[in-house]
Design a protein around this motif. Structure first.
Motif, short mmCIF file in Angstrom:
data_model
loop_
_atom_site.label_atom_id
_atom_site.label_comp_id
_atom_site.label_asym_id
_atom_site.label_seq_id
_atom_site.Cartn_x
_atom_site.Cartn_y
_atom_site.Cartn_z
N MET A 93 0.83 -1.07 0.23
CA MET A 93 -0.13 0.27 -0.19
C MET A 93 0.72 1.28 0.10
O MET A 93 0.76 1.82 -0.76
N MET A 94 1.92 1.23 1.18
CA MET A 94 2.80 2.37 0.94
C MET A 94 3.72 3.02 -0.72
O MET A 94 3.75 3.57 -0.38
N LYS A 95 3.73 1.50 -0.75
CA LYS A 95 4.81 1.88 -2.20
C LYS A 95 4.00 2.23 -3.41
O LYS A 95 4.91 3.43 -3.98
N SER A 96 2.78 1.65 -3.54
CA SER A 96 1.37 2.43 -4.52
C SER A 96 1.23 3.90 -4.47
O SER A 96 1.39 4.35 -4.98
N ILE A 97 1.41 4.28 -2.80
CA ILE A 97 0.74 5.64 -2.77
C ILE A 97 1.87 6.64 -3.42
O ILE A 97 2.21 7.61 -3.44
N LEU A 98 3.44 5.68 -1.82
CA LEU A 98 4.78 6.98 -3.27
C LEU A 98 4.46 6.60 -4.27
O LEU A 98 5.14 7.85 -4.74
N PHE A 99 4.04 5.74 -5.45
CA PHE A 99 4.26 5.52 -7.36
C PHE A 99 3.65 6.78 -6.99
O PHE A 99 4.35 7.99 -8.14
N TRP A 100 2.29 7.34 -6.36
CA TRP A 100 1.56 8.08 -7.24
C TRP A 100 2.50 9.63 -6.70
O TRP A 100 1.80 10.44 -7.41
N LEU A 101 3.15 9.47 -5.35
CA LEU A 101 2.99 10.93 -4.99
C LEU A 101 4.87 11.89 -5.99
O LEU A 101 4.51 12.22 -6.25
N PHE A 132 11.35 6.73 -1.24
CA PHE A 132 11.28 8.78 -2.22
C PHE A 132 11.86 8.18 -3.04
O PHE A 132 12.22 8.59 -3.85
N ARG A 133 13.88 7.65 -2.75
CA ARG A 133 14.97 8.11 -3.67
C ARG A 133 14.41 6.96 -4.64
O ARG A 133 14.56 7.08 -5.79
N HIS A 134 13.92 5.70 -4.23
CA HIS A 134 13.44 4.63 -5.54
C HIS A 134 12.89 4.84 -6.23
O HIS A 134 12.47 4.83 -6.98
N GLY A 135 11.51 5.62 -5.27
CA GLY A 135 10.74 5.52 -6.30
C GLY A 135 11.11 6.37 -7.60
O GLY A 135 10.65 6.59 -8.54
N LEU A 136 12.22 7.70 -7.12
CA LEU A 136 12.34 8.26 -8.42
C LEU A 136 13.15 7.88 -9.39
O LEU A 136 13.13 7.73 -10.43
N ARG A 137 13.79 7.12 -8.87
CA ARG A 137 15.11 5.77 -9.88
C ARG A 137 13.99 5.18 -10.57
O ARG A 137 14.86 5.16 -11.17
N GLU A 138 12.59 4.51 -9.73
CA GLU A 138 12.23 3.66 -10.41
C GLU A 138 11.75 4.34 -12.42
O GLU A 138 11.35 4.74 -12.69
N LEU A 139 11.70 5.93 -11.81
CA LEU A 139 11.55 6.81 -13.06
C LEU A 139 12.17 7.78 -13.68
O LEU A 139 12.48 8.02 -14.80
N GLY A 140 13.41 6.66 -13.31
CA GLY A 140 14.96 6.94 -14.11
C GLY A 140 15.16 8.72 -13.51
O GLY A 140 16.10 8.70 -14.25
N TYR A 141 15.40 8.87 -12.59
CA TYR A 141 15.59 10.12 -12.34
C TYR A 141 16.83 9.68 -11.29
O TYR A 141 16.64 8.57 -10.08
N ARG A 142 17.89 9.71 -11.14
CA ARG A 142 19.11 9.70 -10.05
C ARG A 142 20.14 10.95 -9.33
O ARG A 142 19.96 11.90 -10.04
N GLU A 143 19.90 11.17 -7.67
CA GLU A 143 20.31 11.82 -7.41
C GLU A 143 21.15 12.39 -7.53
O GLU A 143 22.62 11.60 -7.55
N GLY A 144 22.29 13.63 -8.04
CA GLY A 144 23.07 14.01 -8.53
C GLY A 144 23.11 13.55 -9.95
O GLY A 144 24.37 14.35 -10.23
#
Length: 155
Positions: A1-9, A50-62
């Motif tokens: 549940m938390m993972k899907s909420i984070l994905f939508w966020l 949050f960072r993991h969700g960004l990575r799943e969308l192709g974003y790499r911090e830094g």
């Protein structure tokens, strides 16, 4: 549940900044301001998700995105100054982690998009005009709101 909420966020975050990112010159990296009332040690799993969700969308911090973290360390009176600092840094959007933080960010800017991780009553708190037509610069997730409770009761 938390993972899907984070994905939508995260999807909301990037749909919010996509038009601004396209308008920027090539080479500019999108910048997110992350504002929290606690210290990073209080919720490391939330930050990593949050960072993991960004990575799943192709974003790499830094690499192709910058995240400016600001923590109030439990001192809520610091939130307005931290929110103002993020605005001065010209972040593309601000992610908030609760209603107190969202209020500080909303008071700091009317132009920078604010994505709230969750709020139980964004209408009652004055962050959005309505759930159907939020208006303004605040968007995000609502865990439960009076408008939703009425609809749930109807169903």
């Amino acid at each position: 549940m938390m993972k899907s909420i984070l994905f939508w966020l995260l999807a909301t975050v990037f749909l919010t900044i996509a038009p601004r990112a396209e308008a920027q010159q090539t080479g500019n990296v999108p910048r997110i301001g992350y504002l929290s009332p606690t210290s990073p040690s209080v919720s490391p799993t939330r930050i990593e998700a949050f960072r993991h969700g960004l990575r799943e969308l192709g974003y790499r911090e830094g690499k192709n995105i910058v995240i400016d973290y600001r923590y109030a360390e439990g001192k809520f009176d610091r939130l307005p100054a931290l929110a103002a600092e993020l605005v001065r840094l010209k972040v593309d959007l601000i992610v908030t982690t609760g209603p107190t933080v969202t209020r500080a960010a909303k008071e700091a800017t009317t132009t920078v998009p604010i994505v709230m991780a969750t709020d139980t009553d964004p209408v009652g708190n004055g962050f959005v005009a309505s759930l159907a037509r939020p208006g303004g610069n605040v968007t995000g997730l609502s865990a439960l709101a009076p408008e939703l409770s009425g609809k749930q009761l109807e169903l």
